[in-house]
Design a protein around this motif. Structure first.
Motif, PDB file in Angstrom:
ATOM      1  N   LEU A   1       9.717   0.397  -3.791  1.00  0.00           N
ATOM      2  CA  LEU A   1       8.288   0.464  -3.468  1.00  0.00           C
ATOM      3  C   LEU A   1       7.653   1.559  -4.309  1.00  0.00           C
ATOM      4  N   TYR A   2       6.500   1.250  -4.894  1.00  0.00           N
ATOM      5  CA  TYR A   2       5.908   2.185  -5.844  1.00  0.00           C
ATOM      6  C   TYR A   2       4.510   2.654  -5.464  1.00  0.00           C
ATOM      7  N   LYS A   3       3.850   1.931  -4.553  1.00  0.00           N
ATOM      8  CA  LYS A   3       2.468   2.304  -4.218  1.00  0.00           C
ATOM      9  C   LYS A   3       2.321   2.516  -2.730  1.00  0.00           C
ATOM     10  N   ALA A   4       1.539   3.531  -2.356  1.00  0.00           N
ATOM     11  CA  ALA A   4       1.263   3.758  -0.946  1.00  0.00           C
ATOM     12  C   ALA A   4       0.643   2.506  -0.341  1.00  0.00           C
ATOM     13  N   GLY A   5       1.174   2.102   0.817  1.00  0.00           N
ATOM     14  CA  GLY A   5       0.670   0.907   1.480  1.00  0.00           C
ATOM     15  C   GLY A   5       1.310  -0.382   1.009  1.00  0.00           C
ATOM     16  N   GLU A   6       2.090  -0.327  -0.051  1.00  0.00           N
ATOM     17  CA  GLU A   6       2.690  -1.544  -0.611  1.00  0.00           C
ATOM     18  C   GLU A   6       3.628  -2.203   0.389  1.00  0.00           C
ATOM     19  N   LEU A   7       3.517  -3.514   0.490  1.00  0.00           N
ATOM     20  CA  LEU A   7       4.392  -4.318   1.356  1.00  0.00           C
ATOM     21  C   LEU A   7       5.121  -5.296   0.443  1.00  0.00           C
ATOM     22  N   THR A   8       6.436  -5.261   0.465  1.00  0.00           N
ATOM     23  CA  THR A   8       7.225  -6.100  -0.444  1.00  0.00           C
ATOM     24  C   THR A   8       8.290  -6.845   0.331  1.00  0.00           C
ATOM     25  N   SER A   9       8.482  -8.101  -0.030  1.00  0.00           N
ATOM     26  CA  SER A   9       9.512  -8.910   0.618  1.00  0.00           C
ATOM     27  C   SER A   9      10.572  -9.334  -0.380  1.00  0.00           C
ATOM     28  N   ASN A  10      11.781  -9.489   0.139  1.00  0.00           N
ATOM     29  CA  ASN A  10      12.902  -9.985  -0.662  1.00  0.00           C
ATOM     30  C   ASN A  10      13.708 -10.880   0.265  1.00  0.00           C
ATOM     31  N   GLY A  11      13.358 -12.167   0.287  1.00  0.00           N
ATOM     32  CA  GLY A  11      14.005 -13.079   1.225  1.00  0.00           C
ATOM     33  C   GLY A  11      13.651 -12.711   2.660  1.00  0.00           C
ATOM     34  N   ARG A  12      14.677 -12.452   3.478  1.00  0.00           N
ATOM     35  CA  ARG A  12      14.423 -12.094   4.878  1.00  0.00           C
ATOM     36  C   ARG A  12      14.103 -10.616   5.060  1.00  0.00           C
ATOM     37  N   LEU A  13      14.082  -9.881   3.991  1.00  0.00           N
ATOM     38  CA  LEU A  13      13.803  -8.445   4.058  1.00  0.00           C
ATOM     39  C   LEU A  13      12.341  -8.176   3.723  1.00  0.00           C
ATOM     40  N   THR A  14      11.761  -7.247   4.463  1.00  0.00           N
ATOM     41  CA  THR A  14      10.402  -6.795   4.179  1.00  0.00           C
ATOM     42  C   THR A  14      10.386  -5.288   4.297  1.00  0.00           C
ATOM     43  N   ALA A  15       9.779  -4.620   3.331  1.00  0.00           N
ATOM     44  CA  ALA A  15       9.686  -3.160   3.383  1.00  0.00           C
ATOM     45  C   ALA A  15       8.258  -2.753   3.076  1.00  0.00           C
ATOM     46  N   GLN A  16       7.839  -1.660   3.685  1.00  0.00           N
ATOM     47  CA  GLN A  16       6.490  -1.148   3.424  1.00  0.00           C
ATOM     48  C   GLN A  16       6.554   0.335   3.139  1.00  0.00           C
ATOM     49  N   PHE A  17       5.743   0.760   2.205  1.00  0.00           N
ATOM     50  CA  PHE A  17       5.577   2.150   1.820  1.00  0.00           C
ATOM     51  C   PHE A  17       4.383   2.679   2.611  1.00  0.00           C
ATOM     52  N   GLY A  18       4.568   3.722   3.409  1.00  0.00           N
ATOM     53  CA  GLY A  18       3.497   4.220   4.244  1.00  0.00           C
ATOM     54  C   GLY A  18       2.308   4.750   3.452  1.00  0.00           C
ATOM     55  N   ILE A  19       1.159   4.671   4.070  1.00  0.00           N
ATOM     56  CA  ILE A  19      -0.077   5.115   3.422  1.00  0.00           C
ATOM     57  C   ILE A  19      -0.020   6.599   3.040  1.00  0.00           C
ATOM     58  N   THR A  20       0.633   7.394   3.886  1.00  0.00           N
ATOM     59  CA  THR A  20       0.713   8.831   3.616  1.00  0.00           C
ATOM     60  C   THR A  20       1.777   9.163   2.570  1.00  0.00           C
ATOM     61  N   ARG A  21       2.572   8.172   2.193  1.00  0.00           N
ATOM     62  CA  ARG A  21       3.711   8.313   1.265  1.00  0.00           C
ATOM     63  C   ARG A  21       4.803   9.210   1.838  1.00  0.00           C
ATOM     64  N   LYS A  22       4.823   9.331   3.163  1.00  0.00           N
ATOM     65  CA  LYS A  22       5.866  10.135   3.808  1.00  0.00           C
ATOM     66  C   LYS A  22       6.764   9.281   4.697  1.00  0.00           C
ATOM     67  N   ASP A  23       6.565   7.955   4.659  1.00  0.00           N
ATOM     68  CA  ASP A  23       7.429   7.138   5.491  1.00  0.00           C
ATOM     69  C   ASP A  23       7.506   5.711   4.955  1.00  0.00           C
ATOM     70  N   SER A  24       8.524   4.994   5.429  1.00  0.00           N
ATOM     71  CA  SER A  24       8.710   3.601   5.030  1.00  0.00           C
ATOM     72  C   SER A  24       9.512   2.905   6.119  1.00  0.00           C
ATOM     73  N   PHE A  25       9.301   1.609   6.244  1.00  0.00           N
ATOM     74  CA  PHE A  25      10.147   0.856   7.157  1.00  0.00           C
ATOM     75  C   PHE A  25      10.769  -0.327   6.431  1.00  0.00           C
ATOM     76  N   LEU A  26      11.884  -0.794   6.973  1.00  0.00           N
ATOM     77  CA  LEU A  26      12.567  -1.991   6.474  1.00  0.00           C
ATOM     78  C   LEU A  26      12.796  -2.921   7.651  1.00  0.00           C
ATOM     79  N   ASN A  27      12.367  -4.151   7.513  1.00  0.00           N
ATOM     80  CA  ASN A  27      12.599  -5.171   8.534  1.00  0.00           C
ATOM     81  C   ASN A  27      13.512  -6.252   7.985  1.00  0.00           C
ATOM     82  N   ILE A  28      14.386  -6.744   8.849  1.00  0.00           N
ATOM     83  CA  ILE A  28      15.231  -7.880   8.514  1.00  0.00           C
ATOM     84  C   ILE A  28      14.954  -8.941   9.559  1.00  0.00           C
ATOM     85  N   SER A  29      14.581 -10.122   9.137  1.00  0.00           N
ATOM     86  CA  SER A  29      14.294 -11.181  10.101  1.00  0.00           C
ATOM     87  C   SER A  29      15.510 -12.098  10.242  1.00  0.00           C
ATOM     88  N   ALA A  30      15.695 -12.608  11.462  1.00  0.00           N
ATOM     89  CA  ALA A  30      16.745 -13.591  11.754  1.00  0.00           C
ATOM     90  C   ALA A  30      18.089 -13.154  11.187  1.00  0.00           C
TER      91      ALA A  30
END
Lengths: 111, 110
Positions: free
Chosen positions: B49-78
């Motif tokens: 992830l390269y930009k604040a707020g960016e949301l990127t998916s890779n198959g069942r994976l989704t990751a987001q770069f927090g707006i403050t650039r101090k946090d991120s989450f990773l989700n895995i579906s199913a």
């Protein structure tokens, strides 16, 4: 590209012996990192190089550990003398544009 | 110094469930990386992830770069059995040193 290549994959040695771990980074990558992974301490950065120059070795546990990068395609991590507490998986990684790619690691067991 | 704090440390889920894990820092990072480590292997890059707020998916994976650039989450579906492993977040500093979190260990119950 074959990726980051580490050798050996496994090493068993007796306490007091010298151990040398080897790494070939991905061609064109300008940074190289050595990490150690254990269950207790997780993934620890030991040392990293930028353009073959050691930048930060503050993670090297003690003087028994040394690392070299004589050219852009080769690096070694040496432990002399080895101790049982050095048993761990050692990873080499190389990076380009601040994204790291890891080798498969060397599992070191010191008995 | 800069640290990345991952939570939870471990997760036990049923196959088919969705998974969410996150990573926080007291410092700003300009790039955020998520890796997965299979048993006996080295960590493998999943998402960058390269930009604040960016949301990127890779198959069942989704990751987001927090707006403050101090946090991120990773989700895995199913989730499926091969999702088992350790998931690391990482951030490169200004001097190219890459800092890793301690990882989230994912277990899937039979």
């Amino acid at each position: 590209d074959a990726g980051v290549i580490q050798s050996p994959r496994h090493e068993v040695t007796e306490m007091g012996q010298e151990v040398t771990l080897r790494c070939k980074p991905i061609s064109g990558h300008n940074s190289l990192f050595w990490y150690r992974q254990t269950m207790m301490r997780g993934l620890e950065l030991l040392i990293y190089f930028n353009n073959n120059v050691p930048i930060d070795d503050s993670g090297m546990p003690e003087d028994r550990f040394s690392a070299k990068m004589p050219n852009a395609s080769f690096s070694t991590l040496k432990i002399q003398p080895s101790e049982p507490r050095d048993s761990a998986v050692y990873f080499c990684a190389s990076s380009f544009n601040r994204v790291a790619f890891f080798g498969q690691g060397t599992r070191l067991t010191v008995v | 110094g800069q640290q990345l704090n991952q939570s939870p440390q471990s997760m036990f889920i049923q196959e088919g469930e969705d998974v969410s894990m996150n990573c926080t820092s007291s410092s700003i990072f300009n790039t955020w990386l998520w890796y997965k480590q299979d048993p006996g292997e080295g960590p493998v890059l999943l998402i960058a992830l390269y930009k604040a707020g960016e949301l990127t998916s890779n198959g069942r994976l989704t990751a987001q770069f927090g707006i403050t650039r101090k946090d991120s989450f990773l989700n895995i579906s199913a989730s499926i059995p091969s999702d088992v492993g350790i998931y690391f977040c990482a951030g490169p500093r200004w001097d190219d040193k890459i800092i890793f979190g301690k990882g989230t260990r994912l277990h899937i119950l039979p």
